[in-house]
Scaffold this active site. Structure first.
Site, PDB file in Angstrom:
ATOM      1  N   ASP A   1       0.815  -1.206   0.000  1.00  0.00           N
ATOM      2  CA  ASP A   1       0.000   0.000   0.000  1.00  0.00           C
ATOM      3  C   ASP A   1       0.855   1.264   0.000  1.00  0.00           C
ATOM      4  OD1 ASP A   1      -2.277  -1.614   0.156  1.00  0.00           O
ATOM      5  OD2 ASP A   1      -2.227  -1.618   2.346  1.00  0.00           O
ATOM      6  N   ARG A   2       0.242   2.350  -0.399  1.00  0.00           N
ATOM      7  CA  ARG A   2       0.945   3.636  -0.508  1.00  0.00           C
ATOM      8  C   ARG A   2       1.662   4.013   0.788  1.00  0.00           C
ATOM      9  NH1 ARG A   2      -2.928   8.628  -1.374  1.00  0.00           N
ATOM     10  NH2 ARG A   2      -3.513   7.989   0.735  1.00  0.00           N
TER      11      ARG A   2
END
Length: 309
Positions: free
Chosen positions: A139-140
Site C-alpha cells: 500500500d501507498r
C-alpha cells in the site's frame, strides 16, 4: 463511468469530504478527488456539494469515476533505495507515501516511474505498460521491500512462488491495545467488503483463505509492537486481520477504530523481510530493510517504549 456507493460512518464526523474520500480511496490523490467533486461526480445524499463540505456521519455518497484515460508512463529520475540488484531482479525499499504504479490522480512520482528511469526497457512486460516489472505491491503508506522483475522469465517464476505461498514476507507493525498472547495465527477468509467497496473484510462465505501469523515484540502502555508473517497475500491482509482481532494498526485511516494521537501519514506497517528462491540460480535469497525513521521514533516515544531492535 463506474460508480462507487459509500456510507459515511462515525469516523467521518467533522471531516472534509475530500479528506475523507482520500482515506477511503488510497489510490486516488486528494487533488484528483477535489476535481471530481468540483465537476459534480460526487453526490452526498443525492446532491452535489463542495470539497470543503464537512460530514456529519450517516450520509450516503455516490462517487462516479470516469473511465481512465490511457496513461503514458514516463521515466522519472526518482531516487530509489535499491537493496539488491542483478540482471534478473531487484529489491527496492519503498518509502511511505509512494504509490507503486500509476493510476488516475497518480500518474507521476510512482515507483514505476522511477524504475523506468533506472532500468530503461529492462523490466518484465507481463503486467502491461503501466505495471512493468511489478509482480506484487504494498500500500501507498506501507514502507518496505518489494521485488521487481526485469524479464518475463523471472516474473513467471516469482509469480508462481507467490501463488504457492512460498515467499517469505515478514512485517513490523504497531497496533492499538495490548495483545495478551505472545503469538498467534489469524486464519480468516478475506473478501471485498459488502458495505464499502474500498475496504476488504473477513467474510467466511465469500472470502478467500487468508492466514497471518503474528508474535509480540513489545507491549507498550496502550499499544503492542508485533511482527507478522504472511502465509497468504490478500489485499490489506494484515490491516484487516488485526482489525478483526480488535487491534487495528496505529494510524490506519481505513480500518482504525480510533483516531491516532500521533502525527502519522497512514498505518504503521513496514515490510521488513522478503525472501524467495532466485529463478536463475535456484538459491534462496533473503533481504531486509531497516525500520524507517518515523517508526523508530515512535518506538522510542510511546509510553512504555523501547529502543528499536
Amino acid at each position: 463511468m463506474s460508480e462507487e456507493f459509500l456510507a459515511a460512518d462515525g469516523n467521518a464526523v467533522g471531516k472534509r469530504l475530500d479528506s475523507w474520500l482520500s482515506e477511503q480511496f488510497e489510490e486516488l490523490s486528494r487533488s484528483y478527488l477535489q476535481k471530481l467533486i468540483k465537476e459534480g461526480h460526487v453526490l452526498v445524499n443525492g446532491r452535489a456539494v463542495k470539497s470543503n463540505y464537512r460530514l456529519g456521519g450517516g450520509e450516503d455518497l455516490l462517487l462516479q469515476l470516469p473511465e481512465p484515460e490511457p496513461l503514458e508512463v514516463e521515466p522519472e529520475p526518482i531516487p530509489l533505495d535499491i537493496v539488491y540488484e542483478d540482471e534478473d531482479l531487484l529489491f527496492v525499499n519503498k518509502p511511505k507515501g509512494m504509490v507503486v504504479h500509476p493510476a488516475p490522480g497518480h500518474s507521476h512520482g510512482t515507483l514505476v516511474n522511477g524504475l523506468l528511469y533506472h532500468c530503461g526497457s529492462g523490466l518484465s512486460g507481463i503486467n502491461g505498460v503501466q505495471r512493468p516489472g511489478i509482480v506484487h505491491r504494498i500500500d501507498r503508506d506501507t514502507t518496505g521491500l518489494l521485488v521487481v522483475c526485469k524479464n518475463d522469465f523471472t516474473h513467471s517464476h516469482v509469480a508462481r512462488q507467490l501463488a504457492e505461498h512460498s515467499i517469505t514476507r515478514r512485517y513490523r507493525a504497531i497496533v492499538h491495545g495490548i495483545i495478551q498472547e505472545d503469538e498467534g495465527t489469524v486464519d480468516q477468509p478475506i473478501s471485498r467488503s459488502r458495505t464499502n467497496r474500498l475496504k476488504m473484510a473477513v467474510d467466511p462465505e465469500r472470502g478467500r483463505r487468508a492466514v497471518t501469523h503474528y508474535r509480540v515484540l513489545h507491549r507498550f502502555n496502550s499499544y503492542t509492537y508485533i511482527e507478522c508473517r504472511l502465509e497468504t497475500g490478500r489485499t490489506h491482509q494484515i490491516r484487516v486481520h488485526m482489525a478483526y482481532l480488535q487491534h487495528p494498526l496505529l494510524g490506519d485511516p481505513l480500518y482504525g477504530a480510533r483516531k491516532s494521537p500521533y502525527s502519522l501519514e497512514g498505518q504503521t506497517l513496514h515490510a521488513g523481510v522478503l525472501g524467495l528462491i532466485h529463478p536463475r540460480t535456484g538459491q534462496y535469497l533473503e533481504l531486509e530493510a531497516p525500520l524507517p525513521d518515523y517508526f523508530q521514533k515512535l518506538l522510542r516515544i510511546l509510553p512504555g517504549g523501547k529502543e528499536p531492535e
